[in-house]
Write an enzyme that holds these catalytic residues in place. Sequence first.
Site, short mmCIF file in Angstrom:
data_model
loop_
_atom_site.label_atom_id
_atom_site.label_comp_id
_atom_site.label_asym_id
_atom_site.label_seq_id
_atom_site.Cartn_x
_atom_site.Cartn_y
_atom_site.Cartn_z
N ASP A 167 0.83 -1.31 0.05
CA ASP A 167 -0.05 0.08 0.10
C ASP A 167 0.82 1.09 -0.04
O ASP A 167 1.92 1.45 0.80
CB ASP A 167 -0.74 -0.08 1.30
CG ASP A 167 -2.19 0.58 1.24
OD1 ASP A 167 -2.22 1.57 0.63
OD2 ASP A 167 -3.16 0.01 1.63
N ASP B 299 -3.13 4.78 -2.06
CA ASP B 299 -4.15 5.43 -1.05
C ASP B 299 -4.43 6.67 -1.48
O ASP B 299 -3.64 7.66 -1.97
CB ASP B 299 -3.28 5.27 0.21
CG ASP B 299 -4.09 5.65 1.35
OD1 ASP B 299 -5.26 4.97 1.67
OD2 ASP B 299 -4.11 6.89 2.08
N GLU C 109 -6.71 3.93 -5.10
CA GLU C 109 -8.22 4.41 -4.49
C GLU C 109 -8.37 5.67 -4.95
O GLU C 109 -7.91 6.70 -4.80
CB GLU C 109 -7.98 4.52 -3.03
CG GLU C 109 -9.12 4.75 -2.24
CD GLU C 109 -8.86 5.00 -0.75
OE1 GLU C 109 -9.60 4.73 -0.05
OE2 GLU C 109 -7.67 5.72 -0.61
N HIS D 167 -11.04 -2.55 4.30
CA HIS D 167 -11.01 -2.39 5.84
C HIS D 167 -11.36 -1.00 6.29
O HIS D 167 -11.18 -0.50 7.30
CB HIS D 167 -9.27 -2.38 5.87
CG HIS D 167 -8.64 -1.29 5.09
ND1 HIS D 167 -8.49 -1.09 3.62
CD2 HIS D 167 -8.22 -0.11 5.43
CE1 HIS D 167 -7.97 -0.27 3.36
NE2 HIS D 167 -7.69 0.76 4.49
N ASP D 168 -11.99 -0.47 5.14
CA ASP D 168 -12.81 0.87 5.50
C ASP D 168 -14.17 0.68 5.45
O ASP D 168 -15.02 1.84 5.75
CB ASP D 168 -12.34 1.91 4.65
CG ASP D 168 -10.88 2.53 4.45
OD1 ASP D 168 -10.48 2.37 5.77
OD2 ASP D 168 -10.40 2.80 3.53
C1 NOJ Z 1 -7.68 5.46 2.49
C2 NOJ Z 1 -7.45 4.31 3.69
O1 NOJ Z 1 -8.09 2.94 2.95
C3 NOJ Z 1 -8.02 4.39 4.85
O2 NOJ Z 1 -7.74 3.10 5.72
C4 NOJ Z 1 -7.09 5.50 5.68
O3 NOJ Z 1 -7.61 5.93 6.90
C5 NOJ Z 1 -6.89 6.80 4.52
N1 NOJ Z 1 -7.11 6.48 2.98
C6 NOJ Z 1 -6.06 7.80 4.90
O4 NOJ Z 1 -4.95 7.43 4.68
#
Ligand code: NOJ
Length: 550
Positions: free
Chosen positions: A96, A198, A255, A328-329
């Site tokens: 990542d 990210d 992302e 994970h979010d």
């Molecule tokens: C996206 C990530 O998936 C998330 O877990 C993170 O908190 C934020 N970006 C900030 O890096």
Amino acid sequence: MKWWQKTIAYELYPKSFMDTRSQGTGTIEGIIEKLDYLASLGIGAVWITPMYRSPMVDNGYDIADYTSVDPSYGTIDDMKRLIEEAKKRNIRIVLDLVFNHSSDKHPWFLESKKSKDNPKADWYIWRDAKEDGSAPTNWRGIFGGSAWTWCEERQQYYLHTFASQQPDLNWAEPAVRRALYDAANFWVNLGVGGFRIDAITYVRKPDVFEDGTPDGDDGMISVHDMTANQPGILDYLHEFKKEVSEGHDIFTVAEANGVSADELKYWVGENGAFDMLFEFSHTNLEFKGIETWCRPEPWEISDLKRALRNSQEATKDNGWYPAFFENHDRPRCVNHYFPENADHKAAAKAMGMLMMSLRGTPFLYQGQELGMENVAWPSIDCYNDISSYGQYEFALSEGFSKEEALACVHAFSRDSARTPMQWDDSENAGFTEGKPWLPVNENYRTLNVKAESIDPDSVLSWFRKLAEIRNEHPVLMDGSWNELMADDPDLIAYERKNDNETVTVIINLSEKEREYDPSLTEGKEILLVSGDAFKHGNLHGLQCVMVTDK
Ligand code: NOJ
């Protein structure tokens, strides 16, 4: 086709995967120990969320050294061993890259904040206060509160799209970009199979920083609306491609929210900056704009169908689709897409068939293969996730009661996806012999790898079968995607077709019994069907079927 288009990827959350040191958090050694398990899922790539040195304010998304491993996970030698051991099992390790921001403990930031004229003074986004001493703009950070934090030492504010401990790097400064590319190449040289990148849509800041019309009672506007996808961002991203990914047998998945269909060709594919884009229209059905947990709006299965159709169509000629329903979010998909009292096992299977048979690379998320579920802890203090606190506070500031605010946390907290992996029915689900950093979900006694491995009807066995079918039927990798029954409010159905074979998939996403034209499946070989009984032309609630004409 490229290897990563044919493979199945697995997203691994290392803090919660496997602890070999009784410390309550996962280790690289633990991942190595479980590589045979990962191989048994038929996967070929494992994306590991950040395991670099970090103060862990945002569980590793606040990086203090881009070319190291956090001691809680192990050493760089462990990482090298992981990459090698994974390769032996035909699995590539994917890392990542968190390049929009670093930790406020990164040496770059520690230097940058010292003065307005040190060598790294421009490595972050610094601005003077407004005349009254307040923040330069009224932007709200994604985790809540102002996106600006005052720095006493430097007598200026710095910008942070996320938490104040995650200052945004200044990509306009060429030396910053160079340092980031060098960090990525350090890992390419160690043999990683690719990168998930990210929050990339924020790296280009607007030319002018100004207040926006408030979108909440706090007088602020989401930083996302003011800074995401700025003109000129693609120049940086193409530079990243040239400096990092080009010429290597790796893949990149960024992302990136809100990239329009017209722009997609510059973002992905041969002439795009990345191989794939994670976009969230199908996971954010209840949020019309930015994700505000206390304001979910009702959605229908037809909305989900539309979102998936759009991305399947958009990636038909541009790039490649990363199919996912969890990460994970996000909440666990069985809770997110289905009513609380629905049959979650059937729901997990239906979503599994959908994910594994769309055109694209499936990204299975740790625990999804078991049908893991959300947690609903009794108070906000039980939670760890920084964004859960931000969303909870925001809900209170909008006039919601504590109970209502907590209900939103139950529905959307990122901790639900982060509870420890459930290996067996022993204490702490076999994840650790210490105290787990986050409580194990109470359902671990029945829902775990050991129990599900010997149950042919389990969600885990279902995913293993799906992986086998995918590997035996290349049409699921290279075939076209043609929707069937587009107007049906409950059934999602499509064909995957190449010159040799047509696979037909019909999934009843509703809890109602539903009819369909029996000729779609009759006389064909059933590759997989869920539920006890199956009759052509009829699917009971949440039932799904996959057939081939071969
Ligand atoms: C996206 C990530 O998936 C998330 O877990 C993170 O908190 C934020 N970006 C900030 O890096």
